[in-house]
Write an enzyme that holds these catalytic residues in place. Structure first.
Site, PDB file in Angstrom:
ATOM      1  N   ASP A 263       8.089  -0.568  -0.344  1.00  0.00           N
ATOM      2  CA  ASP A 263       7.391  -0.234  -1.584  1.00  0.00           C
ATOM      3  C   ASP A 263       7.420   1.287  -1.721  1.00  0.00           C
ATOM      4  OD1 ASP A 263       5.818  -0.958  -3.925  1.00  0.00           O
ATOM      5  OD2 ASP A 263       4.170   0.065  -2.919  1.00  0.00           O
ATOM      6  N   GLU A 264       8.208   1.779  -2.596  1.00  0.00           N
ATOM      7  CA  GLU A 264       8.593   3.166  -2.814  1.00  0.00           C
ATOM      8  C   GLU A 264       9.859   3.468  -2.012  1.00  0.00           C
ATOM      9  OE1 GLU A 264       7.574   4.556  -5.320  1.00  0.00           O
ATOM     10  OE2 GLU A 264       5.729   3.463  -5.647  1.00  0.00           O
TER      11      GLU A 264
END
Length: 318
Positions: A263-264
């Site tokens: 996530d990112e």
């Protein structure tokens, strides 16, 4: 630019099938249906597209949109046209997870079209990217899919990757704090309110136990998830651990996993190490982020400059 029908015809010829009927019979499809798809009189729907992608070993993105070279592609990128400057009027689901008295938000998850495309691509791609602007449901899509794999609770509309037993997975972020405040929050619930753990993507009935991290208040190190429902009698269990990029590559070594969720955007060495953890089990890697680093090394694994330019043209209707 070639149409999907023309790409399908060229693929069939390259695969050595003399006629559309020959190819249809080889893959178990009714010849009139195949012929309609190839001559353009019938629209190729997603379920048929997935069948063609599997049969010919081509990319679904290439078949429908002409993205990439189409052959032997294990990676798939789902890009929100709004991020590229198009006027996308789809209603986006918010990232925020509000408390739910029923403690089963997973059952209510209904993806919007870009989220659904991201999930569906899992049927034929081991590595997937969901790239879009802020607050349009990227993390929610990642968390909901991870909750399905961890619990075995796949909805009727699900056409993506399925595991037929308990899994070991990671959810990761840039720092310990961002991992707690984003993937952990959307998977489990508000970090500072333990009484609300179970109000996010993973149903409360499936949360068996957890271990807190030592480095960050209210951060989780790992959770044990009941697979295929609640109750302990004859139960099986999945395990989800939380990692951060700041730990460094060495802390990522050793595990064998069914899936890693970034996530990112991660550094390339962290991405490569995470992908290595999934190789032995033919696992999956998903990446959800807003690209702040331009055409970085990780973005280039999924998209070329030509892909992005082509998507911009499609978004503008050119």
């Amino acid at each position: 630019m070639l149409s999907p029908a023309e790409r399908l015809k060229n693929t069939r010829i390259a695969a050595g099938y003399r006629t559309a009927q020959d190819a249809a019979l080889a893959m178990g499809m009714k010849p009139p249906t195949y012929q309609g798809h190839e001559n353009g009189t019938t629209c190729v729907r997603r379920d048929a597209g997935i069948r063609y992608a599997k049969f010919y070993n081509i990319s679904l993105d290439w078949l429908f949109m002409g993205v990439g070279n189409g052959r032997g592609k294990l990676r798939a990128a789902t890009v929100d046209p709004a991020f590229l400057g198009a006027a996308d009027k789809a209603v986006m689901q918010p990232e925020e997870i509000a408390p739910d008295p029923a403690f089963n938000r997973l059952a209510a998850y209904r993806p919007y079209p870009k989220q659904k495309l991201f999930h569906d691509n899992g049927a034929i791609h081991n590595e997937r990217l969901f790239m879009a602007g802020n607050q349009v449901g990227k993390t929610l899509a990642g968390a909901s899919e991870w909750a399905m794999h961890l619990t075995g609770r796949y909805p009727e509309w699900w056409n993506g990757r399925r595991f037929d037993g308990p899994v070991r997975m990671w959810a990761t972020g840039v720092t310990a704090q961002s991992t707690r405040d984003n993937p952990q929050r959307v998977l489990v619930g508000p970090p500072q309110q333990k009484e609300l753990w179970g109000t996010a993507a993973i149903p409360k009935a499936c949360l068996k136990e957890w271990t807190l991290a030592r480095t960050m208040g209210d951060a989780l190190d790992s959770i044990v998830v009941r697979y295929a429902g609640g109750g302990d009698l004859g139960a099986q269990y999945s395990v989800l651990s939380f990692k951060s990029y700041e730990q460094g590559r060495e802390k990522w070594q050793g595990e064998t996993l069914h899936g890693v969720w970034f996530d990112e955007e991660p550094p390339l060495d962290i991405y490569s190490e995470g992908k290595t953890r999934t190789n032995a089990l033919n696992g999956i890697v998903i990446v959800t982020f807003t690209p702040l680093l331009g055409m970085s090394d990780v973005v280039k694994l999924f998209l070329t400059e030509a892909d992005v330019a082509n998507m911009r043209r499609l978004a503008k209707g050119e």
